[in-house]
Design an enzyme around this catalytic site. Structure first.
Site, PDB file in Angstrom:
ATOM      1  CB  SER A   1      -0.941   0.009   1.210  1.00  0.00           C
ATOM      2  OG  SER A   1      -0.203  -0.130   2.411  1.00  0.00           O
TER       3      SER A   1
ATOM      4  CG  ASN B   1      -4.004  -5.405  12.454  1.00  0.00           C
ATOM      5  OD1 ASN B   1      -3.370  -5.208  11.417  1.00  0.00           O
ATOM      6  ND2 ASN B   1      -4.415  -6.615  12.838  1.00  0.00           N
TER       7      ASN B   1
ATOM      8  CB  THR C   1     -41.105  23.968  -8.123  1.00  0.00           C
ATOM      9  OG1 THR C   1     -42.315  24.331  -8.765  1.00  0.00           O
ATOM     10  CG2 THR C   1     -40.853  24.922  -6.950  1.00  0.00           C
ATOM     11  CG  HIS C   2     -42.266  20.408 -10.587  1.00  0.00           C
ATOM     12  ND1 HIS C   2     -42.342  19.127 -10.122  1.00  0.00           N
ATOM     13  CD2 HIS C   2     -42.946  21.176  -9.693  1.00  0.00           C
ATOM     14  CE1 HIS C   2     -43.049  19.104  -8.994  1.00  0.00           C
ATOM     15  NE2 HIS C   2     -43.424  20.342  -8.717  1.00  0.00           N
TER      16      HIS C   2
ATOM     17  CB  SER D   1     -15.751  23.451 -29.706  1.00  0.00           C
ATOM     18  OG  SER D   1     -15.721  22.566 -30.807  1.00  0.00           O
TER      19      SER D   1
ATOM     20  CE  LYS E   1     -20.231  23.959 -28.161  1.00  0.00           C
ATOM     21  NZ  LYS E   1     -21.597  23.617 -27.756  1.00  0.00           N
TER      22      LYS E   1
ATOM     23  CG  ASN F   1     -18.334  23.788 -24.922  1.00  0.00           C
ATOM     24  OD1 ASN F   1     -19.426  24.231 -25.272  1.00  0.00           O
ATOM     25  ND2 ASN F   1     -17.510  23.151 -25.730  1.00  0.00           N
TER      26      ASN F   1
ATOM     27  CD  GLU G   1     -19.985  20.317 -19.849  1.00  0.00           C
ATOM     28  OE1 GLU G   1     -20.701  19.692 -20.630  1.00  0.00           O
ATOM     29  OE2 GLU G   1     -19.018  21.013 -20.218  1.00  0.00           O
TER      30      GLU G   1
ATOM     31  CE1 TYR H   1      -6.173  -3.845   8.557  1.00  0.00           C
ATOM     32  CE2 TYR H   1      -5.209  -6.015   8.193  1.00  0.00           C
ATOM     33  CZ  TYR H   1      -5.371  -4.692   7.803  1.00  0.00           C
ATOM     34  OH  TYR H   1      -4.748  -4.227   6.678  1.00  0.00           O
TER      35      TYR H   1
ATOM     36  CD  GLN I   1      -2.605  -2.702   2.004  1.00  0.00           C
ATOM     37  OE1 GLN I   1      -1.935  -2.996   2.985  1.00  0.00           O
ATOM     38  NE2 GLN I   1      -2.313  -3.131   0.791  1.00  0.00           N
TER      39      GLN I   1
ATOM     40  CE  LYS J   1      -4.142   2.296   4.478  1.00  0.00           C
ATOM     41  NZ  LYS J   1      -5.126   1.521   5.273  1.00  0.00           N
TER      42      LYS J   1
HETATM   43  N1  ARG Z   1      -1.011  -1.435   5.126  1.00  0.00           N
HETATM   44  C1  ARG Z   1      -1.922  -2.085   5.996  1.00  0.00           C
HETATM   45  C2  ARG Z   1      -3.315  -1.436   5.884  1.00  0.00           C
HETATM   46  O1  ARG Z   1      -3.346  -0.390   5.373  1.00  0.00           O
HETATM   47  C3  ARG Z   1      -1.454  -2.006   7.398  1.00  0.00           C
HETATM   48  C4  ARG Z   1      -2.030  -3.057   8.293  1.00  0.00           C
HETATM   49  C5  ARG Z   1      -1.505  -4.387   7.914  1.00  0.00           C
HETATM   50  N2  ARG Z   1      -1.815  -5.346   8.923  1.00  0.00           N
HETATM   51  C6  ARG Z   1      -1.629  -6.650   8.758  1.00  0.00           C
HETATM   52  N3  ARG Z   1      -1.911  -7.420   9.742  1.00  0.00           N
HETATM   53  N4  ARG Z   1      -1.213  -7.141   7.630  1.00  0.00           N
HETATM   54  O2  ARG Z   1      -4.298  -1.960   6.268  1.00  0.00           O
END
Ligand code: ARG
Length: 671
Positions: free
Chosen positions: A28, A127, A173-174, A298, A304, A306, A311, A338, A343, A346
């Site tokens: 990650s 974790n 409205t509408h 355009s 144009k 735009n 958008e 966990y 992962q 993120k």
């Molecule tokens: N990079 C991992 C995550 O974002 C960290 C936690 C990993 N934990 C594990 N037991 N493999 O979730």
């Protein structure tokens, strides 16, 4: 990559590091380096706690703090930027085969300081570490960034309202023409939406079940046999305390879900704005011109301009909503606690954050560049007098003359049909006799209109005539009050909350268990609260001064208006700098009474005079005519309308009662 990862001791060389695809698949680091500051901060707090409880030495702690400090400086000095991985100029400590930000920083620390670095992870797992980092990032980086971008957007709407506020345009409205509105009112609408988002942002930052609790010390899932002081790390990191359950703290991503929802809601609001202004920018509407930096040409059609930026704001909202849906889906099938699935949170959250932040900033610039054009609006769709925007105003004019609203609606409907049948496009093209004929036909012949009916017709007149708080026109209680109040959204929300508390308490006191109704007699104000001051600390001290002054009068509240005691009380408050009019002072006292905050004081010093039943019903009628209902009578004291009421009553009843006596009678009228 043939050496095992430094923490995969049980697997001795058979792990993911031996397979390049597996190594790439599991990492990650390519997106979690932005957690580095949170990670280092969390590690320092953890190490300090370990030293405090004696699990590492003071020297270990000093080495760890020094090492992590150096690492942070190195990361921030990387020529390619702190987050870049695997490119020239990236911090060399970002090593993909170490999987993630946590392992890279720990490995760099061990390389730098040796054994003390190997003690840092005592009582900790990735974790609880990643759960902590995410919360710190949300609380200290993401939420403030969104918040400040929203503040700029809010200011841009105010600025637009200052520039173009009085421009009259149709509301819809509408997507059908409805009633006249103003650009200022439209700005106030968008502002309200985004101010709510900013408020939700604040709530998340301080939410007891989200960003206020620390997961650190939960370990991998079940905690630790070591004597960790979770409260200490929580405090050191600015949390209210540790998260209760180690299992839940490592399994939950609710704070990420909440934030993704906030981002999605903002994106949806931005998308509605984009859609509306794209429509406004068409040749057919032509209400609005965007700054040329925010339109594109355009490649084929030379004429144009735009609205691509709008958008894209509309389009990118799809990605943000997608992230929320993905996050929810990600969590829904996970057993405690966990799982590596988490992962992915993120990747989704960061993308949603980046997109939303970009869109808010872009929207602020677009709002700042927007020009509304009254002459184009006047001409659009065949003219502002097309679409019978004043029909509702005419119906309400008839209501003020005593016609029931349903009948008034029917009369105006007939008049619109009459216009359409005779080739006229506006109600103002009808003759006075035609209005009266329609009123007569509906059975209300005793009501007649004269030429003054034209004063309530046509969009500009209507825009100036709105009365209800928060209306879309140009007059008092509309957008001008919002601009003039110049309160931050937080202050407005505080006011609104205080007003809601008053009304809830009032409803509860009157009628336990009944549905909540707004407190009758709440002063007419755009924000549903007292006129001023906006600052709640100042408000509390004014309230305290008011209560003290009121207790000195020795009269009940209903017996107080229009007495010398009231005047003395008001003069005293004025000299103390309370800055309240007599009317505002009384209304504050009435609200305090409704909120149950006014101690009972004094007794009625005077008995109300006797009046006949006829006089009583006259009084009742006058109150209702002036305020709409008996429940609104608390608005009357020290309002100019009350002088009119006193005059009308004395005249019609042939009496000479004082304002005080008449108020006593009004206050006593049974509902
Ligand atoms: N990079 C991992 C995550 O974002 C960290 C936690 C990993 N934990 C594990 N037991 N493999 O979730």
């Amino acid at each position: 990559m043939t050496t095992p990862k430094p923490w995969e001791h049980a697997k001795a060389g058979e792990g993911s590091a031996t397979d390049p695809l597996a190594a790439r698949f599991v990492e990650s680091l390519s997106y979690d380096t932005r957690l580095y500051a949170a990670d280092i901060r969390g590690s320092i707090a953890h190490a300090q706690m370990l030293a405090q409880v004696g699990l590492i030495s003071r020297d270990d702690l000093a080495a760890i703090e020094r090492g992590l400090g150096e690492i942070q400086r190195e990361i921030e000095a990387a020529p390619a930027g702190p987050r870049a991985v695997g490119v020239a100029g990236a911090w060399p400590g970002w090593k993909i085969d170490l999987e993630d930000v946590h392992m890279c920083i720990e490995a760099a620390l061990i390389e730098k300081i040796g054994e003390p670095g190997r003690r840092l992870h005592t009582g900790r797992s990735r974790n609880d570490q990643v759960a902590l980092d995410l919360r710190l990032w949300l609380r200290d980086e993401a939420a403030p960034a969104i918040h400040s971008a929203l503040s700029e957007l809010l200011e841009a709407f105010k600025e637009l309202a200052r520039r173009c506020g009085p421009i009259v345009l149709p509301t819809y409205t509408h997507l059908q023409r409805a009633q006249p509105g103003t650009v200022g009112a439209e700005c106030m609408a968008w502002w309200s939406m985004f101010a709510r988002d900013a408020n939700l942002c604040t709530q998340q930052e301080s939410g007891e079940w989200g960003l206020l609790a620390s997961p650190l010390g939960s370990g991998a899932v079940a905690g630790s046999l070591l004597p960790l002081d979770r409260a200490a790390t929580a405090r050191a990191l600015g949390f209210a305390g540790p998260e209760m359950s180690s299992i839940d703290a490592t399994a939950s991503r609710d704070e990420a879900l909440d934030f993704a929802y906030l981002l999605s809601r903002i994106a949806v609001h931005l998308s509605r704005l984009a859609e509306q202004w794209i429509i406004y920018g068409t040749t057919e509407f032509g209400f609005l011109k965007l700054g040329s930096a925010f339109t594109t040409g355009s490649s084929m059609m030379p004429q144009k301009r735009n609205p691509d930026m709008l958008e894209l704001i509309r389009g990118r909202s799809a990605n943000v909503i997608g992230s929320l849906t993905s996050l929810l889906t990600l969590c829904k099938g996970l057993p405690l606690a966990y799982n590596r699935d988490l992962q992915e949170d993120k990747r989704l959250l960061f993308a949603a954050f980046d997109t939303t932040l970009d869109c808010i900033v872009m929207a602020s610039r677009i709002v700042a560049s927007a020009e509304f054009d009254q002459s184009r609006i006047d001409a659009a769709g065949g003219g502002l007098d097309r679409g019978y925007l004043d029909a509702t105003a005419l119906a309400e004019h008839l209501v003020l003359k005593g016609v029931p609203f349903r009948t008034a609606h029917q009369i105006v409907g007939a008049l619109v049909r009459e216009c359409e049948a005779t080739g006229r496009h506006a109600l103002s093209q009808l003759r006075v006799e035609e209005f009266n004929a329609a009123i007569h036909a509906a059975g209300y012949g005793r009501v007649v209109v004269d030429r003054s009916v034209y004063d309530v017709l046509n969009p500009r007149n209507v825009a100036a005539a709105y009365k209800s708080a928060g209306h879309a026109g140009t007059g008092p209680l509309g957008y001008r009050d919002w601009l003039a109040a110049d309160a931050t959204h937080r202050e407005l929300f505080e006011d609104a909350r205080a007003a809601a508390e008053r009304s809830v308490r009032h409803a509860g006191a009157d009628n336990a268990g009944a549905p909540t109704v707004p407190a009758p007699g709440a002063p007419a104000s755009l924000f549903g609260a007292d006129d001023h001051p906006r600052d709640s600390a100042a408000r509390r001290s004014t309230d305290a001064a008011l209560i003290a002054a009121y207790q000195q009068t020795g009269r009940t509240l209903d017996d107080l208006p229009y007495t010398s005691e009231f005047d003395a009380m008001h003069a005293q408050l004025q000299s103390a700098g309370a800055g309240l009019t007599k009317r505002a002072a009384l209304q504050r006292l009435q609200n305090l009474r409704k909120a149950g905050k006014l101690p009972p004081a004094g007794r009625s010093a005077s008995a109300p005079p006797r009046i006949s039943e006829d006089e009583e019903s006259l009084l009742r009628e006058l109150v209702i005519a002036m305020t709409g209902s008996l429940g609104q009578r608390d608005q009357l004291p020290y309002d100019p309308r009350f002088d009119g009421l006193v005059e009308a009553f004395n005249q019609q009843a042939g009496r000479e009662l004082s304002p005080h006596d008449i108020w006593r009678l009004v206050a006593k009228l049974a509902k």
